[in-house]
Design an enzyme around this catalytic site. Structure first.
Site, PDB file in Angstrom:
ATOM      1  N   SER A  93      45.168  36.128  41.865  1.00 44.81           N
ATOM      2  CA  SER A  93      45.518  36.864  40.647  1.00 44.81           C
ATOM      3  C   SER A  93      47.020  37.081  40.601  1.00 44.81           C
ATOM      4  O   SER A  93      47.592  37.679  41.520  1.00 44.81           O
ATOM      5  CB  SER A  93      44.808  38.214  40.632  1.00 44.81           C
ATOM      6  OG  SER A  93      45.485  39.087  39.756  1.00 44.81           O
TER       7      SER A  93
ATOM      8  N   HIS B 144      44.331  33.175  38.323  1.00 45.86           N
ATOM      9  CA  HIS B 144      43.676  34.223  37.548  1.00 45.86           C
ATOM     10  C   HIS B 144      44.754  35.055  36.853  1.00 45.86           C
ATOM     11  O   HIS B 144      45.647  35.604  37.506  1.00 45.86           O
ATOM     12  CB  HIS B 144      42.832  35.073  38.503  1.00 45.86           C
ATOM     13  CG  HIS B 144      42.055  36.150  37.846  1.00 45.86           C
ATOM     14  ND1 HIS B 144      40.842  35.931  37.232  1.00 45.86           N
ATOM     15  CD2 HIS B 144      42.308  37.469  37.710  1.00 45.86           C
ATOM     16  CE1 HIS B 144      40.377  37.078  36.750  1.00 45.86           C
ATOM     17  NE2 HIS B 144      41.252  38.037  37.030  1.00 45.86           N
TER      18      HIS B 144
ATOM     19  N   ASP C  18      45.626  38.169  34.530  1.00 42.80           N
ATOM     20  CA  ASP C  18      45.112  39.451  34.067  1.00 42.80           C
ATOM     21  C   ASP C  18      45.901  39.966  32.863  1.00 42.80           C
ATOM     22  O   ASP C  18      47.032  40.433  33.009  1.00 42.80           O
ATOM     23  CB  ASP C  18      45.196  40.484  35.201  1.00 42.80           C
ATOM     24  CG  ASP C  18      44.142  40.244  36.264  1.00 42.80           C
ATOM     25  OD1 ASP C  18      42.958  40.128  35.906  1.00 42.80           O
ATOM     26  OD2 ASP C  18      44.510  40.156  37.457  1.00 42.80           O
TER      27      ASP C  18
ATOM     28  N   MET D 198      46.287  42.792  30.199  1.00 37.60           N
ATOM     29  CA  MET D 198      45.908  44.200  29.984  1.00 37.60           C
ATOM     30  C   MET D 198      46.738  44.778  28.850  1.00 37.60           C
ATOM     31  O   MET D 198      47.939  44.496  28.757  1.00 37.60           O
ATOM     32  CB  MET D 198      46.184  45.014  31.255  1.00 37.60           C
ATOM     33  CG  MET D 198      45.510  44.475  32.496  1.00 37.60           C
ATOM     34  SD  MET D 198      45.824  45.559  33.899  1.00 37.60           S
ATOM     35  CE  MET D 198      45.046  44.606  35.216  1.00 37.60           C
TER      36      MET D 198
ATOM     37  N   HIS E 214      41.706  36.488  32.204  1.00 42.05           N
ATOM     38  CA  HIS E 214      40.808  37.646  32.223  1.00 42.05           C
ATOM     39  C   HIS E 214      41.361  38.666  31.238  1.00 42.05           C
ATOM     40  O   HIS E 214      42.377  39.313  31.508  1.00 42.05           O
ATOM     41  CB  HIS E 214      40.770  38.195  33.665  1.00 42.05           C
ATOM     42  CG  HIS E 214      39.941  39.431  33.826  1.00 42.05           C
ATOM     43  ND1 HIS E 214      40.005  40.212  34.971  1.00 42.05           N
ATOM     44  CD2 HIS E 214      39.033  40.020  33.023  1.00 42.05           C
ATOM     45  CE1 HIS E 214      39.163  41.231  34.845  1.00 42.05           C
ATOM     46  NE2 HIS E 214      38.571  41.142  33.680  1.00 42.05           N
TER      47      HIS E 214
ATOM     48  N   MET F 140      41.521  42.008  29.517  1.00 40.58           N
ATOM     49  CA  MET F 140      41.157  43.431  29.584  1.00 40.58           C
ATOM     50  C   MET F 140      41.858  44.119  28.418  1.00 40.58           C
ATOM     51  O   MET F 140      42.821  44.874  28.592  1.00 40.58           O
ATOM     52  CB  MET F 140      41.581  44.007  30.937  1.00 40.58           C
ATOM     53  CG  MET F 140      40.681  43.528  32.082  1.00 40.58           C
ATOM     54  SD  MET F 140      41.437  43.759  33.698  1.00 40.58           S
ATOM     55  CE  MET F 140      42.476  42.300  33.760  1.00 40.58           C
TER      56      MET F 140
ATOM     57  N   MET G 201      33.154  42.843  38.030  1.00 42.42           N
ATOM     58  CA  MET G 201      34.324  43.573  38.522  1.00 42.42           C
ATOM     59  C   MET G 201      33.895  44.433  39.702  1.00 42.42           C
ATOM     60  O   MET G 201      32.984  45.256  39.586  1.00 42.42           O
ATOM     61  CB  MET G 201      34.896  44.482  37.424  1.00 42.42           C
ATOM     62  CG  MET G 201      35.687  43.773  36.340  1.00 42.42           C
ATOM     63  SD  MET G 201      37.073  42.790  36.936  1.00 42.42           S
ATOM     64  CE  MET G 201      38.073  44.012  37.765  1.00 42.42           C
TER      65      MET G 201
ATOM     66  N   ASP H 241      35.810  39.931  41.201  1.00 42.31           N
ATOM     67  CA  ASP H 241      37.233  40.263  41.051  1.00 42.31           C
ATOM     68  C   ASP H 241      37.479  41.715  41.458  1.00 42.31           C
ATOM     69  O   ASP H 241      36.929  42.633  40.845  1.00 42.31           O
ATOM     70  CB  ASP H 241      37.616  40.037  39.583  1.00 42.31           C
ATOM     71  CG  ASP H 241      39.074  40.344  39.271  1.00 42.31           C
ATOM     72  OD1 ASP H 241      39.865  40.539  40.219  1.00 42.31           O
ATOM     73  OD2 ASP H 241      39.415  40.372  38.080  1.00 42.31           O
TER      74      ASP H 241
HETATM   75  C1  DX5 Z   1      42.123  44.266  38.272  1.00 44.50           C
HETATM   76  C2  DX5 Z   1      42.335  42.798  38.058  1.00 44.50           C
HETATM   77  C3  DX5 Z   1      42.223  41.996  39.292  1.00 44.50           C
HETATM   78  C4  DX5 Z   1      43.241  42.348  40.348  1.00 44.50           C
HETATM   79  C5  DX5 Z   1      42.736  41.946  41.688  1.00 44.50           C
HETATM   80  O1  DX5 Z   1      41.945  44.885  37.052  1.00 44.50           O
HETATM   81  O2  DX5 Z   1      41.371  42.285  37.157  1.00 44.50           O
HETATM   82  O3  DX5 Z   1      42.279  40.607  38.996  1.00 44.50           O
HETATM   83  O4  DX5 Z   1      44.459  41.748  40.126  1.00 44.50           O
HETATM   84  O5  DX5 Z   1      43.640  42.374  42.648  1.00 44.50           O
HETATM   85  P1  DX5 Z   1      43.183  42.657  44.150  1.00 44.50           P
HETATM   86  O6  DX5 Z   1      42.647  41.370  44.695  1.00 44.50           O
HETATM   87  O7  DX5 Z   1      44.431  43.118  44.800  1.00 44.50           O
HETATM   88  O8  DX5 Z   1      42.118  43.712  44.079  1.00 44.50           O
HETATM   89 ZN    ZN Z   2      41.155  40.126  36.933  1.00 41.79          ZN
END
Ligand code: DX5
Ligand code: ZN
Length: 222
Positions: free
Chosen positions: A8, A31, A33, A35, A64, A66, A135, A173
């Protein structure tokens, strides 16, 4: 069973993404993220930044989302040509319509559930998505601890996929590391997101190999 390791980039250096992408080139995908500061309390980046990531990446981007209003935005990310777009069921109104819109771009499509969301929420759509994401931390931040209750959720979801003879990827994840990935793989997950475990490793390429080896070991017990 195929095992996929997707670092990620939430844990990467946002001022040096090209260098950090290169440091994880042995991974199966990246990956990404996204947000929005509303669906989750944190804010990362949006369409223009993912567009540049897609232009510079040699690896498939697993986006991903969010964010709120997926009915409007999911297809815009898919149109960038990314490998897959995963949407939270909690944030989607016209689920079937949005899945179809994403698929029509050629992108793979996934559905994600937060820790408090039961798998029954995504059950009606299992046959029309390419991957499902459990998650294993509350979405929003990297570096959190794996929630142990996620193991049963993954097990149940895998059983449902098997019962329907579906080869849908089962992604997990949050809080994945070398200590727990074998046990998580033994519950049926095949696609692993790892942020801090990869980016804080002194040798990132080696950490990806080790994570993959341990996951393979766990999957052999299935
Ligand atoms: C959290 C993200 C994850 C996060 C994972 O909301 O969706 O992808 O980056 O990070 P680690 O592996 O450090 O938990
Ligand atoms: Zn993620």
């Amino acid at each position: 069973m195929d095992i996929r390791i997707q670092p990620s980039i939430l844990s990467a250096d946002f001022a040096n993404l090209e260098t950090d992408f290169a440091s994880i080139s042995s991974a199966d995908g990246i990956h990404v993220d996204v947000m929005d500061g509303h669906f989750v309390p944190n804010l990362t980046f949006g369409l223009p930044v993912v567009k540049r990531m897609q232009e510079i990446s040699t690896l498939p981007l697993d986006v991903h989302l969010m964010i709120e209003d997926l009915d409007r935005w999911a297809v815009e990310y898919a149109k960038l040509g990314v490998f897959s777009v995963t949407m939270h069921i909690e944030s989607c109104r016209d689920v079937v319509g949005t899945i179809k819109a994403v698929k029509s771009t050629g992108s793979r499509v996934g559905l994600a559930i937060k820790p408090a969301t039961p798998i029954s929420a995504i059950e009606p759509y299992l046959a029309i998505v390419d991957q499902v994401l459990v998650m294993s931390v509350e979405p929003g931040f990297g570096g959190q601890s794996f929630i142990p209750e996620s193991l049963q959720k993954i097990r149940d979801l895998k059983a449902k996929l098997n019962a329907l003879s579906l080869s849908t990827w089962l992604q997990v994840d949050g809080g994945i590391n070398l200590e727990n990935i074998e046990a998580v793989a033994a519950t049926g997950a095949d696609t692993f997101v790892a942020g801090s475990a990869v980016f804080t490793a002194s040798d990132r390429a080696q950490s990806i190999v080790s994570l993959r080896d341990s996951a393979l070991k766990g999957s052999l017990t299935l």
